[in-house]
Write a protein that holds these residues in place. Structure first.
Motif, PDB file in Angstrom:
ATOM      1  N   GLU A 204       0.826  -1.207   0.000  1.00 29.76           N
ATOM      2  CA  GLU A 204       0.000   0.000   0.000  1.00 29.76           C
ATOM      3  C   GLU A 204       0.863   1.262   0.000  1.00 29.76           C
ATOM      4  O   GLU A 204       1.833   1.369   0.747  1.00 29.76           O
ATOM      5  CB  GLU A 204      -0.935   0.022   1.212  1.00 29.76           C
ATOM      6  CG  GLU A 204      -1.998  -1.055   1.174  1.00 29.76           C
ATOM      7  CD  GLU A 204      -2.945  -0.999   2.362  1.00 29.76           C
ATOM      8  OE1 GLU A 204      -4.111  -1.397   2.207  1.00 29.76           O
ATOM      9  OE2 GLU A 204      -2.510  -0.552   3.448  1.00 29.76           O
ATOM     10  N   ARG A 205       0.473   2.188  -0.818  1.00 28.21           N
ATOM     11  CA  ARG A 205       1.041   3.548  -0.855  1.00 28.21           C
ATOM     12  C   ARG A 205      -0.007   4.443  -0.195  1.00 28.21           C
ATOM     13  O   ARG A 205      -1.088   4.650  -0.731  1.00 28.21           O
ATOM     14  CB  ARG A 205       1.280   3.968  -2.309  1.00 28.21           C
ATOM     15  CG  ARG A 205       1.806   5.386  -2.523  1.00 28.21           C
ATOM     16  CD  ARG A 205       1.706   5.698  -4.022  1.00 28.21           C
ATOM     17  NE  ARG A 205       2.402   6.899  -4.435  1.00 28.21           N
ATOM     18  CZ  ARG A 205       1.910   8.130  -4.362  1.00 28.21           C
ATOM     19  NH1 ARG A 205       0.692   8.335  -3.853  1.00 28.21           N
ATOM     20  NH2 ARG A 205       2.599   9.160  -4.802  1.00 28.21           N
ATOM     21  N   ILE A 206       0.287   4.960   0.999  1.00 26.90           N
ATOM     22  CA  ILE A 206      -0.701   5.709   1.771  1.00 26.90           C
ATOM     23  C   ILE A 206      -0.260   7.169   1.884  1.00 26.90           C
ATOM     24  O   ILE A 206       0.837   7.472   2.351  1.00 26.90           O
ATOM     25  CB  ILE A 206      -0.888   5.103   3.181  1.00 26.90           C
ATOM     26  CG1 ILE A 206      -1.321   3.632   3.071  1.00 26.90           C
ATOM     27  CG2 ILE A 206      -1.929   5.893   3.969  1.00 26.90           C
ATOM     28  CD1 ILE A 206      -1.453   2.931   4.415  1.00 26.90           C
ATOM     29  N   SER A 207      -1.129   8.050   1.451  1.00 32.27           N
ATOM     30  CA  SER A 207      -0.862   9.482   1.518  1.00 32.27           C
ATOM     31  C   SER A 207      -2.098  10.203   2.026  1.00 32.27           C
ATOM     32  O   SER A 207      -3.165   9.605   2.184  1.00 32.27           O
ATOM     33  CB  SER A 207      -0.470  10.020   0.133  1.00 32.27           C
ATOM     34  OG  SER A 207      -1.537   9.845  -0.782  1.00 32.27           O
ATOM     35  N   PHE A 208      -1.958  11.494   2.286  1.00 34.03           N
ATOM     36  CA  PHE A 208      -3.124  12.307   2.640  1.00 34.03           C
ATOM     37  C   PHE A 208      -3.075  13.606   1.865  1.00 34.03           C
ATOM     38  O   PHE A 208      -2.011  14.053   1.402  1.00 34.03           O
ATOM     39  CB  PHE A 208      -3.192  12.578   4.153  1.00 34.03           C
ATOM     40  CG  PHE A 208      -2.185  13.588   4.642  1.00 34.03           C
ATOM     41  CD1 PHE A 208      -2.488  14.948   4.663  1.00 34.03           C
ATOM     42  CD2 PHE A 208      -0.940  13.186   5.098  1.00 34.03           C
ATOM     43  CE1 PHE A 208      -1.559  15.882   5.117  1.00 34.03           C
ATOM     44  CE2 PHE A 208      -0.007  14.106   5.551  1.00 34.03           C
ATOM     45  CZ  PHE A 208      -0.320  15.456   5.565  1.00 34.03           C
TER      46      PHE A 208
END
Length: 222
Positions: A204-208
């Protein structure tokens, strides 16, 4: 959070982008918030779903719990935004920063975010300039995309677009993500996220991201 924020400004084309590190506590709190949301019963988790308002072809997009976001607004986000605005408009001061929406993006292998911007074109008149951002919370180990050329492997990268290419002029800017990296830019600036490849299908590539309007104080006439 009293430490000075190391803010860097750069202009790959007309619009300015700022880059700064995220606080360790923010990264942990945002990831804990995401874990909490994912563990909610389906009927309660639905209150956080935000994908129907976004462009991404990704696993999921969730609203950030307001209390978690606001914990870092005054001493981090407001500071970064004020420094950005002062660099662009040195003769005015930021009176207020209003964050309209904030969300996390969970991207899995071969998913992507197409070229888009965060402006609301349905709004006839926008009273205050708008800024957007991206912050990286978790990144997998990117592997080269199938058939990617070694000199142009864009796996998982963010790319900005503005204007048209010409002699001595660029219209795109590629930025590889790094955990704890935070970028701030005008909401009209078009950008996209390339897919990434991993042998781990659950990587998973998790950003905000969020959108914010900036209210400036009036300049005193002399």
């Amino acid at each position: 959070m009293k430490d000075k924020i190391n803010i860097k400004m750069f202009k790959p084309f007309g619009s300015m982008i700022s880059e700064q590190p995220l606080p360790d506590g923010l990264v942990k709190d945002f990831l804990d918030d995401l874990k909490m949301i994912r563990n909610l019963p389906d009927e309660k988790r639905e209150n956080y779903l935000f994908g129907n308002k976004l462009a991404g072809s990704v696993e999921s997009e969730y609203l950030i719990t307001p209390e978690v976001l606001m914990k870092y607004k005054r001493n981090y986000f407001d500071v970064c935004i004020s420094e950005y605005c002062q660099a662009v408009y040195p003769n005015v001061k930021v009176q207020k920063v209003v964050i309209n929406s904030a969300w996390m993006v969970i991207q899995k292998p071969l998913q992507f975010n197409p070229l888009h911007e965060h402006n609301n074109h349905l709004q006839i008149e926008q009273p205050h300039p708008s800024l957007s951002c991206v912050g990286y919370l978790q990144l997998p180990e990117f592997e080269p995309l199938p058939f990617a050329k070694p000199h142009r492997d864009v796996s998982g990268s963010l790319e900005f677009h503005e204007g048209s290419p010409n002699f001595y002029s660029f219209s795109s800017f590629l930025k590889k993500p790094m955990v704890k990296n935070y970028l701030l830019f005008p909401s009209h600036l078009q950008h996209m996220v390339y897919p990434f490849y991993s042998k781990n299908k659950d990587a998973e590539r998790i950003s905000f991201s969020f959108n914010a309007q900036v209210v400036f104080s009036k300049v005193d006439e002399k």
